[in-house]
Design a protein around this motif. Structure first.
Motif, mmCIF file in Angstrom:
data_model
loop_
_atom_site.group_PDB
_atom_site.id
_atom_site.type_symbol
_atom_site.label_atom_id
_atom_site.label_comp_id
_atom_site.label_asym_id
_atom_site.label_seq_id
_atom_site.Cartn_x
_atom_site.Cartn_y
_atom_site.Cartn_z
ATOM 1 N N GLY A 22 -54.071 -1.922 -5.123
ATOM 2 C CA GLY A 22 -54.651 -2.913 -4.218
ATOM 3 C C GLY A 22 -54.013 -4.273 -4.256
ATOM 4 O O GLY A 22 -54.663 -5.276 -3.909
ATOM 5 N N CYS A 23 -52.734 -4.353 -4.626
ATOM 6 C CA CYS A 23 -52.056 -5.641 -4.743
ATOM 7 C C CYS A 23 -51.168 -5.923 -3.537
ATOM 8 O O CYS A 23 -50.737 -5.017 -2.822
ATOM 9 N N ARG A 24 -50.884 -7.198 -3.334
ATOM 10 C CA ARG A 24 -49.830 -7.608 -2.413
ATOM 11 C C ARG A 24 -48.533 -7.597 -3.209
ATOM 12 O O ARG A 24 -48.482 -8.113 -4.330
ATOM 13 N N VAL A 25 -47.460 -7.022 -2.639
ATOM 14 C CA VAL A 25 -46.239 -6.808 -3.407
ATOM 15 C C VAL A 25 -45.044 -7.422 -2.681
ATOM 16 O O VAL A 25 -44.837 -7.184 -1.489
ATOM 17 N N VAL A 26 -44.273 -8.192 -3.441
ATOM 18 C CA VAL A 26 -43.052 -8.821 -2.936
ATOM 19 C C VAL A 26 -41.901 -8.394 -3.839
ATOM 20 O O VAL A 26 -42.022 -8.446 -5.071
ATOM 21 N N GLY A 27 -40.795 -7.969 -3.243
ATOM 22 C CA GLY A 27 -39.652 -7.532 -4.029
ATOM 23 C C GLY A 27 -38.401 -8.320 -3.727
ATOM 24 O O GLY A 27 -38.161 -8.726 -2.585
ATOM 25 N N PHE A 28 -37.586 -8.549 -4.756
ATOM 26 C CA PHE A 28 -36.237 -9.084 -4.603
ATOM 27 C C PHE A 28 -35.248 -7.930 -4.691
ATOM 28 O O PHE A 28 -35.325 -7.105 -5.607
ATOM 29 N N ALA A 29 -34.303 -7.872 -3.758
ATOM 30 C CA ALA A 29 -33.269 -6.844 -3.774
ATOM 31 C C ALA A 29 -31.997 -7.431 -3.167
ATOM 32 O O ALA A 29 -32.023 -8.525 -2.590
ATOM 33 N N GLY A 30 -30.890 -6.678 -3.278
ATOM 34 C CA GLY A 30 -29.589 -7.262 -2.995
ATOM 35 C C GLY A 30 -28.913 -6.893 -1.695
ATOM 36 O O GLY A 30 -27.706 -7.112 -1.558
ATOM 37 N N SER A 31 -29.636 -6.353 -0.724
ATOM 38 C CA SER A 31 -29.032 -6.073 0.580
ATOM 39 C C SER A 31 -30.131 -5.898 1.603
ATOM 40 O O SER A 31 -31.295 -5.634 1.260
ATOM 41 N N ASP A 32 -29.752 -6.012 2.873
ATOM 42 C CA ASP A 32 -30.724 -5.778 3.936
ATOM 43 C C ASP A 32 -31.180 -4.326 3.954
ATOM 44 O O ASP A 32 -32.338 -4.039 4.272
ATOM 45 N N GLU A 33 -30.272 -3.398 3.624
ATOM 46 C CA GLU A 33 -30.658 -1.982 3.546
ATOM 47 C C GLU A 33 -31.767 -1.801 2.512
ATOM 48 O O GLU A 33 -32.758 -1.086 2.755
ATOM 49 N N LYS A 34 -31.629 -2.450 1.371
ATOM 50 C CA LYS A 34 -32.618 -2.294 0.314
ATOM 51 C C LYS A 34 -33.945 -2.946 0.683
ATOM 52 O O LYS A 34 -35.016 -2.364 0.442
ATOM 53 N N THR A 35 -33.892 -4.158 1.237
ATOM 54 C CA THR A 35 -35.153 -4.816 1.588
ATOM 55 C C THR A 35 -35.878 -4.043 2.690
ATOM 56 O O THR A 35 -37.110 -3.963 2.693
ATOM 57 N N GLU A 36 -35.131 -3.460 3.625
ATOM 58 C CA GLU A 36 -35.763 -2.648 4.660
ATOM 59 C C GLU A 36 -36.400 -1.403 4.059
ATOM 60 O O GLU A 36 -37.505 -1.007 4.464
ATOM 61 N N TRP A 37 -35.736 -0.776 3.095
ATOM 62 C CA TRP A 37 -36.311 0.394 2.413
ATOM 63 C C TRP A 37 -37.622 0.011 1.727
ATOM 64 O O TRP A 37 -38.612 0.751 1.807
ATOM 65 N N LEU A 38 -37.640 -1.135 1.085
ATOM 66 C CA LEU A 38 -38.850 -1.572 0.379
ATOM 67 C C LEU A 38 -40.018 -1.752 1.331
ATOM 68 O O LEU A 38 -41.138 -1.297 1.056
ATOM 69 N N THR A 39 -39.790 -2.421 2.447
ATOM 70 C CA THR A 39 -40.905 -2.741 3.343
ATOM 71 C C THR A 39 -41.235 -1.595 4.304
ATOM 72 O O THR A 39 -42.408 -1.345 4.587
ATOM 73 N N GLU A 40 -40.215 -0.902 4.810
ATOM 74 C CA GLU A 40 -40.450 0.130 5.818
ATOM 75 C C GLU A 40 -40.879 1.461 5.214
ATOM 76 O O GLU A 40 -41.688 2.187 5.798
ATOM 77 N N ASP A 41 -40.336 1.807 4.036
ATOM 78 C CA ASP A 41 -40.606 3.116 3.436
ATOM 79 C C ASP A 41 -41.568 3.064 2.254
ATOM 80 O O ASP A 41 -42.401 3.961 2.087
ATOM 81 N N LEU A 42 -41.451 2.045 1.430
ATOM 82 C CA LEU A 42 -42.241 2.009 0.189
ATOM 83 C C LEU A 42 -43.515 1.193 0.302
ATOM 84 O O LEU A 42 -44.322 1.201 -0.617
ATOM 85 N N GLY A 43 -43.694 0.466 1.389
ATOM 86 C CA GLY A 43 -44.948 -0.239 1.596
ATOM 87 C C GLY A 43 -45.038 -1.620 0.996
ATOM 88 O O GLY A 43 -46.132 -2.209 0.957
ATOM 89 N N PHE A 44 -43.910 -2.187 0.511
ATOM 90 C CA PHE A 44 -43.940 -3.576 0.036
ATOM 91 C C PHE A 44 -44.371 -4.476 1.201
ATOM 92 O O PHE A 44 -44.007 -4.246 2.352
ATOM 93 N N ASP A 45 -45.102 -5.535 0.874
ATOM 94 C CA ASP A 45 -45.556 -6.459 1.913
ATOM 95 C C ASP A 45 -44.452 -7.394 2.375
ATOM 96 O O ASP A 45 -44.465 -7.848 3.525
ATOM 97 N N ALA A 46 -43.513 -7.695 1.490
ATOM 98 C CA ALA A 46 -42.392 -8.561 1.837
ATOM 99 C C ALA A 46 -41.260 -8.288 0.863
ATOM 100 O O ALA A 46 -41.478 -7.814 -0.262
ATOM 101 N N ALA A 47 -40.043 -8.571 1.301
ATOM 102 C CA ALA A 47 -38.876 -8.397 0.447
ATOM 103 C C ALA A 47 -37.863 -9.485 0.752
ATOM 104 O O ALA A 47 -37.706 -9.897 1.909
#
Length: 338
Positions: free
Chosen positions: A171-196
């Motif tokens: 039940g948390c809001r999740v923000v991730g740091f990653a090193g490419s647009d491909e990775k940040t898109e994977w985090l938000t579009e596939d894994l459900g991160f709220d922001a990257a």
């Protein structure tokens, strides 16, 4: 089967970032199992950032390799010859073995691999050491509560990607740091991160984090260190928890950076910073394995492996960790089913 096998050894200790001169592929006699051992044909081997510390001539939580030693890490393999009644030829197991075509494993220290739950490489990632690290590091050290904001550095890696998904399940809001647009898109579009946040293109980490986490940070799961961690410390909320899992930004440093200069930022929020080693939870690995396998089977946790082909390319796969080549878990495919 031939009577010889190949394995990678440490040729020399690196200075700064390792290169291919640090590795030597040798041929040796194929070992035979003693009572209680298994001879395993390696299908997949794991490369992990912590292995950089084992290349140093210094005491650490992981025993350093000597020059000339075979390199070791997590493997998934097929039993070729068993000297233990619990396993038969053809069984798939995972354990800690050499970077080679074959590995000799203690049957007491392996676990079965069930391909019906997940493909074998997943047993080196979400269902292996990285998954257990994410599970205990977040739940036991980070202590997330519903409504908390959880920030993860190295969020598209083997550990960070699982941390973020477990945080969402809690039940948390999740923000991730990653090193490419491909990775940040994977985090938000596939894994459900709220922001990257793409740390390679963000000009101001603090400003980017303040926008992505406007209510501040309650839990920080740190895999990276460096300027990202400096920025997160400035956004910590009262009673924030920081789980220090890795510091890949510093693994190749020849000298320890001067500091710590950011500790004053921990005073007002009364933040707790705690390092973690997954081995401390060894007696509870069964619990983590059961819950992680359940989440994977139910589709609650997604996973991804970056597969490098061929034992001869294992050093390249390892070096790729420091340039961020991998999405999810970096593994090497050594052989395929016969």
């Amino acid at each position: 089967m031939t009577d010889t096998t190949r394995e990678w050894t440490l040729a020399e200790r690196p200075r700064g970032e390792p290169d291919l001169d640090c590795f030597d592929l040798r041929e040796r006699d194929r070992p035979e199992p003693d009572p209680g051992d298994l001879l395993v044909r390696v299908r997949y081997l794991s490369v992990d950032p912590y292995m950089r510390g084992r290349m140093r001539d210094a005491e650490s939580y992981a025993e350093p390799w000597a020059v000339g030693d075979a390199l070791k890490g997590g493997i998934v393999g097929e039993v070729v010859s068993s000297a233990d009644d619990r396993y038969d030829a053809g069984d798939l197991v995972t354990g800690n073995g050499t970077w080679g075509d074959h590995a000799l494993l203690d049957a007491d220290e392996v676990a079965p691999v069930d391909p019906s739950v997940a493909d074998p490489p997943a047993y080196l990632g979400v269902l292996g050491m990285p998954g257990r690290t994410a599970y205990f590091g977040l739940l036991e050290v980070g202590e997330p509560k519903p409504g908390d904001t959880v920030v993860v550095s190295g969020a598209a890696g083997a550990v960070g990607s699982v941390v973020g998904q477990i945080a969402k399940l809690n039940g948390c809001r999740v923000v991730g740091f990653a090193g490419s647009d491909e990775k940040t898109e994977w985090l938000t579009e596939d894994l459900g991160f709220d922001a990257a946040i793409n740390y390679r293109t963000a000009e101001d980490y603090g400003a980017a984090l303040a926008e992505a986490a406007p209510d501040g940070v309650d839990v920080y799961f740190d895999n990276v260190g460096g300027p990202i961690t400096d920025a997160v410390f400035g956004e910590l909320n009262l009673d924030a928890r920081v789980a220090v899992c890795g510091q890949i930004a510093h693994y190749n440093d020849e000298e320890t950076p001067t500091g710590p200069r950011k500790l004053p930022l921990l005073i007002a929020p009364r933040a707790r910073v705690q390092g973690l080693l997954v081995s401390d939870y060894a007696t509870r690995f069964g619990e983590a394995a059961e819950r992680l396998a359940g989440w994977v089977a139910d589709g609650d946790i997604e996973h991804r492996e970056t597969v490098v082909e061929g034992l001869e390319n294992a050093p390249d796969a390892f070096l790729g960790l420091f340039s961020g080549d991998n999405v999810g878990k970096q593994v090497v495919r050594v052989s395929s089913p016969e």
